[in-house]
Design a protein around this motif. Structure first.
Motif, mmCIF file in Angstrom:
data_model
loop_
_atom_site.group_PDB
_atom_site.id
_atom_site.type_symbol
_atom_site.label_atom_id
_atom_site.label_comp_id
_atom_site.label_asym_id
_atom_site.label_seq_id
_atom_site.Cartn_x
_atom_site.Cartn_y
_atom_site.Cartn_z
ATOM 1 N N VAL A 240 0.841 -1.208 0.000
ATOM 2 C CA VAL A 240 0.000 0.000 0.000
ATOM 3 C C VAL A 240 0.871 1.251 0.000
ATOM 4 O O VAL A 240 0.596 2.221 -0.726
ATOM 5 N N GLU A 241 1.935 1.242 0.795
ATOM 6 C CA GLU A 241 2.814 2.412 0.850
ATOM 7 C C GLU A 241 3.511 2.642 -0.478
ATOM 8 O O GLU A 241 3.680 3.794 -0.904
ATOM 9 N N ASN A 242 3.936 1.569 -1.136
ATOM 10 C CA ASN A 242 4.608 1.711 -2.428
ATOM 11 C C ASN A 242 3.675 2.273 -3.498
ATOM 12 O O ASN A 242 4.139 2.879 -4.470
ATOM 13 N N PHE A 243 2.384 2.079 -3.317
ATOM 14 C CA PHE A 243 1.418 2.617 -4.282
ATOM 15 C C PHE A 243 1.035 4.056 -3.953
ATOM 16 O O PHE A 243 0.918 4.898 -4.847
ATOM 17 N N ILE A 244 0.854 4.353 -2.673
ATOM 18 C CA ILE A 244 0.341 5.666 -2.270
ATOM 19 C C ILE A 244 1.439 6.715 -2.193
ATOM 20 O O ILE A 244 1.256 7.852 -2.660
ATOM 21 N N CYS A 245 2.592 6.359 -1.635
ATOM 22 C CA CYS A 245 3.638 7.365 -1.390
ATOM 23 C C CYS A 245 4.119 8.064 -2.660
ATOM 24 O O CYS A 245 4.271 9.289 -2.664
ATOM 25 N N PRO A 246 4.383 7.347 -3.768
ATOM 26 C CA PRO A 246 4.794 8.077 -4.985
ATOM 27 C C PRO A 246 3.731 9.032 -5.501
ATOM 28 O O PRO A 246 4.052 10.061 -6.112
ATOM 29 N N VAL A 247 2.454 8.730 -5.243
ATOM 30 C CA VAL A 247 1.370 9.590 -5.725
ATOM 31 C C VAL A 247 1.321 10.892 -4.934
ATOM 32 O O VAL A 247 1.221 11.984 -5.502
ATOM 33 N N PHE A 248 1.420 10.798 -3.598
ATOM 34 C CA PHE A 248 1.258 11.975 -2.755
ATOM 35 C C PHE A 248 2.581 12.674 -2.419
ATOM 36 O O PHE A 248 2.598 13.884 -2.198
ATOM 37 N N PHE A 249 3.678 11.927 -2.383
ATOM 38 C CA PHE A 249 4.949 12.516 -1.958
ATOM 39 C C PHE A 249 6.022 12.468 -3.050
ATOM 40 O O PHE A 249 7.146 12.915 -2.816
ATOM 41 N N GLY A 250 5.701 11.901 -4.203
ATOM 42 C CA GLY A 250 6.655 11.844 -5.291
ATOM 43 C C GLY A 250 7.680 10.756 -5.083
ATOM 44 O O GLY A 250 7.741 10.088 -4.047
ATOM 45 N N SER A 251 8.501 10.566 -6.093
ATOM 46 C CA SER A 251 9.560 9.564 -6.035
ATOM 47 C C SER A 251 10.857 10.197 -6.518
ATOM 48 O O SER A 251 10.856 11.256 -7.151
#
Length: 297
Positions: A240-251
């Motif tokens: 879940v974190e790997n899916f959500i974090c790039p969306v909201f916090f970028g990569s």
């Protein structure tokens, strides 16, 4: 039938939430906490050289969450140590794990089937501490959502957030092991759990506290027992974190990384001058004759 089943589930959750944690569950909590201390490199040697320092580390492992929560709420950090029964019980567990003849107690409690039972019982205490921390902060700061979440989080995370202080007591300094930078599963789960309990406490989550305690405890027990049995450190939240974090916090941009790498690769060429040309054979022979002449003089 559905109503009867819901009533039975509600009664089960209420009975589970009212189950006392002292002394049975607290003993399991202390056993697992001190076991993790003994697993630390150099902990056994320290217990022989400085038993008092070892005892202090064990007390931090057992009561670190209470110390942090009291500091956050402006209370005495040693207030929980007035609970003589818990301190004596934790001290007895520490002594048996470190100093029992032939390591008999340690061998029994670290035997995997027994350890899994203690791990499951520890999660019961962890969830109760999260709920109690949120409830206590809600009583002091009725509309302080972030205070409730911070208090519940440190109550559930235990000594993990004080790991650097505990390492200093053992004579070790590893700032790269900061728990906030590299959160373990219990720390993340405590954070997510305290958000749920805060929403429930402020009436934004339409579920009773007893039901939330019951279901979140079952989730923690299943995850921790499975991770302990399989010796896994992978977080169940990772997908879940790997899916959500790039969306909201970028990569991290690959172009930026490659550009940064190119700059580092090119820097040696700029900073280091080219080597001087090799001397010819005649020049070497001339230098040798001059050295011999100086020695003769």
């Amino acid at each position: 039938m559905e109503l009867a089943g819901a009533l039975q589930l509600g009664e089960l959750a209420a009975a589970f939430a009212a189950l006392p944690v002292f002394p049975l569950f607290d003993t399991a909590y202390f056993i697992v906490s001190v076991l993790y201390l003994k697993y630390e490199p150099g902990a056994v040697e320290m217990s022989r050289k400085s038993p008092f320092a070892s005892w202090l580390c064990a007390m931090l492992h057992c009561f670190g969450s209470y110390i942090l929560a009291d500091l956050l709420l402006g209370e005495s950090p040693i207030d929980y140590f007035s609970n003589n029964s818990s301190v004596i019980l934790a001290t007895a567990v520490w002594y048996l794990i470190f100093f029992c003849p032939m390591n008999l107690f340690y061998k029994c409690v670290s035997f995997l089937p027994m350890k899994l039972i203690f791990v499951a019982m520890k999660e019961v205490v962890r969830v109760r501490k999260i709920a109690a921390g949120v409830h206590h902060a809600h009583h002091r700061y009725h509309h302080g959502w972030f205070i409730m979440m911070a208090t519940g989080w440190v109550k559930g995370s235990g000594v993990a957030l004080m790991s650097n202080l505990e390492q200093l007591l053992r004579g070790v300094w590893k700032p790269e092991t900061n728990e906030i930078l590299h959160m373990s599963f219990p720390t993340k789960a405590s954070l997510y759990g305290t958000i749920l309990f805060t929403l429930q406490q402020t009436r934004w989550l339409p579920v009773s506290e007893a039901n939330l305690i019951f279901f979140f405890t079952m989730f923690m027990i299943v995850c921790k027992v499975f991770m302990t049995a399989t010796h896994s450190h992978a977080s169940p939240f990772a997908p879940v974190e790997n899916f959500i974090c790039p969306v909201f916090f970028g990569s991290v941009s690959s172009g930026h990384s490659s550009h940064h790498h190119d700059q580092h690769a090119a820097s040696p060429e700029v900073s280091h001058p080219p080597p001087p040309p090799a001397k010819s054979k005649e020049e070497l022979n001339e230098g040798t004759r001059k050295r011999k002449a100086k020695k003769a003089e």
